[in-house]
Design an enzyme around this catalytic site. Structure first.
Site, PDB file in Angstrom:
ATOM      1  CD  GLN A  83       5.347  -5.455  -7.455  1.00 44.78           C
ATOM      2  OE1 GLN A  83       5.766  -4.446  -6.875  1.00 44.78           O
ATOM      3  NE2 GLN A  83       4.152  -5.492  -8.017  1.00 44.78           N
ATOM      4  CE  LYS A 100       5.344  -0.768  -6.764  1.00 47.41           C
ATOM      5  NZ  LYS A 100       4.951  -2.058  -6.188  1.00 47.41           N
ATOM      6  CG  ASP A 102       2.985  -2.739  -0.842  1.00 47.61           C
ATOM      7  OD1 ASP A 102       2.608  -1.865  -1.649  1.00 47.61           O
ATOM      8  OD2 ASP A 102       3.740  -3.684  -1.150  1.00 47.61           O
TER       9      ASP A 102
HETATM   10  N1  GUN Z   1       1.171  -6.436  -6.863  1.00 48.70           N
HETATM   11  C1  GUN Z   1       0.103  -5.777  -7.370  1.00 48.70           C
HETATM   12  N2  GUN Z   1      -0.098  -4.630  -6.713  1.00 48.70           N
HETATM   13  C2  GUN Z   1       0.851  -4.557  -5.758  1.00 48.70           C
HETATM   14  C3  GUN Z   1       1.173  -3.596  -4.769  1.00 48.70           C
HETATM   15  O1  GUN Z   1       0.518  -2.572  -4.596  1.00 48.70           O
HETATM   16  N3  GUN Z   1       2.250  -3.881  -4.003  1.00 48.70           N
HETATM   17  C4  GUN Z   1       2.965  -5.013  -4.137  1.00 48.70           C
HETATM   18  N4  GUN Z   1       3.981  -5.208  -3.312  1.00 48.70           N
HETATM   19  N5  GUN Z   1       2.708  -5.925  -5.042  1.00 48.70           N
HETATM   20  C5  GUN Z   1       1.651  -5.691  -5.857  1.00 48.70           C
END
Ligand code: GUN
Length: 293
Positions: free
Chosen positions: A97, A53, A120
């Site tokens: 995350q 990211k 998200d």
């Molecule tokens: N863990 C697995 N997929 C995601 C996501 O799209 N965002 C976040 N923050 N954590 C994740």
């Protein structure tokens, strides 16, 4: 003929559009979009995701902040850190995350991010708005899949769509989006899960199958009708000594038997994964633009 839905190439095109937009914002005296991410603990997959990211942000000219916190952090300390970033006017998007250590309540964390910065799309306000068809942040994988269907011009209206998997972040939102009065959308959607009986009978009737079940190579050629569109959300690492990384990635679709029957199929890697990554950038840009106006 089977057409590969090339998420890698499409995400590159979209990233170029986003980078262009960032240049325009800056040229007009605006601030670059800024994504902040919080990573708690040392989970290797989560570290990889957060690093990706950060790299994606750099590539399109966004600012990014990554806060790496120890797994031992208390829930209260984490919520304080979230509040601090959430209240920072320079931050447009804030993600934490997942998964989090067991002593931290994931729901409390999700709700600590204000809906306007929840790129998200996990906050109940965004989930609720999405279900109502109102403007909202849609979580990255469903948004990436919808973007891919749209950009490839795949007809979805009136199609039978089967979604395998009912998770909060993929199965249920994509099922909802595909059932909405929209393009892509207007599908007749069936959701299958671990308690569904006779899955094969259901998938054989599907024009579009989204597989997000978390079981590698679950969907086999004999479960798919000729000409179906196949979207594979799975990624499982399997040990492979012949690879430099020591592993290879498998999807939830048995590619060798399904691909010959499909009209369109996403590969793993290079299909849904890159679209998920670019969708987060799309949401962060959208957040920045909403703050300007
Ligand atoms: N863990 C697995 N997929 C995601 C996501 O799209 N965002 C976040 N923050 N954590 C994740």
């Amino acid at each position: 003929m089977t057409e590969i839905l090339d998420g890698k190439a499409l995400s590159k095109t979209i990233k170029a559009r986003i980078a262009e937009k960032v240049k325009q914002i800056v040229a007009e005296g605006g601030k670059k979009p800024h994504l902040a991410a919080i990573l708690v603990g040392e989970d290797p997959a989560s570290q990889t995701y957060v690093n990706s990211k950060e790299k994606d942000c750099k590539e399109v000219g966004f600012d990014s902040t990554v806060l790496r916190l120890p797994a031992s952090i208390s829930e209260k300390e984490l919520l304080d850190k979230i509040k601090e970033l959430d209240e920072n006017p320079n931050v447009d998007g804030l993600i934490i995350q997942l998964p989090l250590p067991a002593h931290i309540d994931e729901n409390k964390v999700i709700m600590a991010v204000s809906p306007e910065k929840d790129v998200d799309g996990f906050h109940p306000v965004n989930v609720g708005k999405m279900i109502l068809g109102l403007p909202s942040f849609v979580s990255a994988t469903p948004l990436g899949i919808m973007t891919m269907l749209k950009e490839y011009g795949i007809e979805t209206k009136g199609k039978n769509c089967v979604v395998l998997g009912r998770s909060n972040i993929v199965g249920r939102p994509i099922a909802n989006l595909l059932s909405q009065k929209s393009n892509p959308g207007d599908c007749t959607v069936t959701i299958c899960h671990s308690h569904t009986k006779n899955i094969r009978e259901i998938t054989l009737k599907a024009d579009i199958i989204v597989v997000a079940i978390g079981i590698s190579e679950f969907l086999k050629g004999d479960m798919v009708k000729e000409g179906a569109v196949i979207i594979d959300v799975g990624i499982t690492r399997v040990a492979d000594a012949s690879k430099k990384s020591g592993f290879r990635l498998l999807g939830d679709v048995e590619y060798s038997t399904v691909a010959p029957k499909a009209s369109y199929i996403t590969p793993v890697p290079g299909g849904v994964g890159p679209m998920t990554r670019v969708a987060l950038l799309m949401n962060t840009l959208k957040s920045r633009e909403q703050r300007i106006s």
